[in-house]
Write an enzyme that holds these catalytic residues in place. Structure first.
Site, mmCIF file in Angstrom:
data_model
loop_
_atom_site.group_PDB
_atom_site.id
_atom_site.type_symbol
_atom_site.label_atom_id
_atom_site.label_comp_id
_atom_site.label_asym_id
_atom_site.label_seq_id
_atom_site.Cartn_x
_atom_site.Cartn_y
_atom_site.Cartn_z
ATOM 1 N N PRO A 2 12.034 0.420 3.538
ATOM 2 C CA PRO A 2 12.956 -0.468 3.763
ATOM 3 C C PRO A 2 12.495 -1.796 4.451
ATOM 4 O O PRO A 2 11.951 -1.527 5.617
ATOM 5 C CB PRO A 2 14.233 0.051 4.384
ATOM 6 C CG PRO A 2 13.720 1.335 4.971
ATOM 7 C CD PRO A 2 12.538 1.672 4.433
ATOM 8 N N GLU A 3 12.932 -2.745 3.933
ATOM 9 C CA GLU A 3 12.364 -4.016 4.816
ATOM 10 C C GLU A 3 14.065 -4.825 5.292
ATOM 11 O O GLU A 3 14.860 -4.205 5.332
ATOM 12 C CB GLU A 3 11.529 -5.344 3.529
ATOM 13 C CG GLU A 3 10.681 -4.626 3.171
ATOM 14 C CD GLU A 3 9.742 -5.208 2.212
ATOM 15 O OE1 GLU A 3 9.597 -6.412 2.292
ATOM 16 O OE2 GLU A 3 8.990 -4.575 1.271
ATOM 17 N N LYS A 53 12.922 -3.872 11.545
ATOM 18 C CA LYS A 53 13.263 -2.718 10.540
ATOM 19 C C LYS A 53 14.231 -1.579 11.143
ATOM 20 O O LYS A 53 14.355 -0.862 10.771
ATOM 21 C CB LYS A 53 12.160 -2.278 9.893
ATOM 22 C CG LYS A 53 11.378 -3.476 9.126
ATOM 23 C CD LYS A 53 10.231 -2.738 8.487
ATOM 24 C CE LYS A 53 9.237 -4.054 7.887
ATOM 25 N NZ LYS A 53 8.242 -3.161 7.274
ATOM 26 N N ARG A 249 -2.916 -2.492 0.798
ATOM 27 C CA ARG A 249 -1.631 -2.475 0.059
ATOM 28 C C ARG A 249 -1.467 -3.026 -1.281
ATOM 29 O O ARG A 249 -2.535 -3.943 -1.516
ATOM 30 C CB ARG A 249 -0.407 -3.362 0.939
ATOM 31 C CG ARG A 249 -0.333 -2.846 2.260
ATOM 32 C CD ARG A 249 0.100 -1.436 2.563
ATOM 33 N NE ARG A 249 1.632 -1.313 1.981
ATOM 34 C CZ ARG A 249 2.728 -1.569 2.750
ATOM 35 N NH1 ARG A 249 2.488 -2.246 3.741
ATOM 36 N NH2 ARG A 249 3.796 -1.409 2.272
#
Ligand code: ZN
Length: 259
Positions: A2-3, A53, A249
């Site tokens: 989650p960002e 976060k 990434r």
């Protein structure tokens, strides 16, 4: 992972549902995820807010609960029965409950003093929705040799922007994701600041992005329907999207729109 918008959504929902409630019993099922000190009750939840976060609950006993949900952590408000992967169940004095579930057990929930909380948070960079355009440009300019996308993901540089929003913001600012910061003009960095804030705010309004198994307390977010490049085959202009690896990434971009 989650960002910022996903964590902000959960923090706001927790504020609506449990702010002001008193915890009078805690059942812990997974001591790797949940700090056993949380069993010492009662305590009242004064407020819930986000930093980077992380979700922080301020308690009436001058202590704080720091939660990091990571990839597969979820809160469930007042579940009908104990759910699978339940790491802890918080019982409130009004007979409602809050469940913290952790499938892959990467997240955590810790009880901290103010001093301990400050120590945990002190290495974090500024909040992207609070930083001014001028501060944003000079922050990034202090890492001229770094890859811009990697710096956007670096929580010590700036918090809350993860792989999805970095790619979306760089697409909107028309910046190629392999650029190092020295090769990006100040005008483009200003555009990037604008789009980072625009996209994060738009996602918060849409309760975040649901990919893989992220879910906020009330269900799924809707921002995945507004993505331009992440996971896409064509950009909004109809060009073929490419996918490369940057800093390990997966990174989607359009080599016609982004230079
Ligand atoms: Zn394009």
């Amino acid at each position: 992972m989650p960002e910022l918008p996903e964590v902000e959504t959960v923090a706001r929902q927790l504020n609506d549902k449990i702010k002001g409630k008193t915890v009078n019993r805690v059942e812990i099922f997974d001591q790797k995820v949940i700090d056993s000190k949380l069993k010492v009750v009662p305590y009242k939840i004064k407020s819930i807010y986000r930093r980077g976060k992380s979700i922080i609950m301020a308690l009436n006993n001058e202590k704080f609960i720091l939660t990091h949900l990571r990839m597969t952590g979820h809160f469930y408000y007042d579940p009908k029965e104990k759910t699978r992967y339940c790491a802890a169940l918080f019982h409130f004095s009004d007979n409602t409950t809050l469940s913290h579930n952790s499938i892959r057990r990467f997240g955590h929930m810790k009880l901290l003093s103010k001093k301990e909380l400050d120590a945990e948070l002190k290495r974090l960079g500024p909040e992207p929705l609070e930083i001014t355009e001028k501060e944003f440009v000079s922050l990034l300019d202090s890492f001229p040799q770094a890859n811009l996308k990697n710096k956007l993901l670096d929580q010590h540089c700036i918090v809350g922007i993860g792989n999805i929003y970095a790619q979306e913001a760089m697409y909107s600012a028309r910046i190629h994701p392999e650029k190092k910061i020295a090769d990006v003009s100040p005008a483009k960095l200003k555009q990037l600041h604008h789009h980072v804030q625009r996209i994060l705010n738009l996602s918060i309004v849409n309760n975040g992005t649901t990919v893989y198994n992220y879910a906020n307390i009330d269900g799924k977010g809707d921002f995945q329907h507004l993505l331009s490049v992440y996971g896409k085959e064509k950009c909004p202009q109809g060009h073929q999207i490419r996918k490369i690896q940057i800093g390990g990434r997966g990174t989607y971009y359009c080599d016609r729109c982004q230079r």
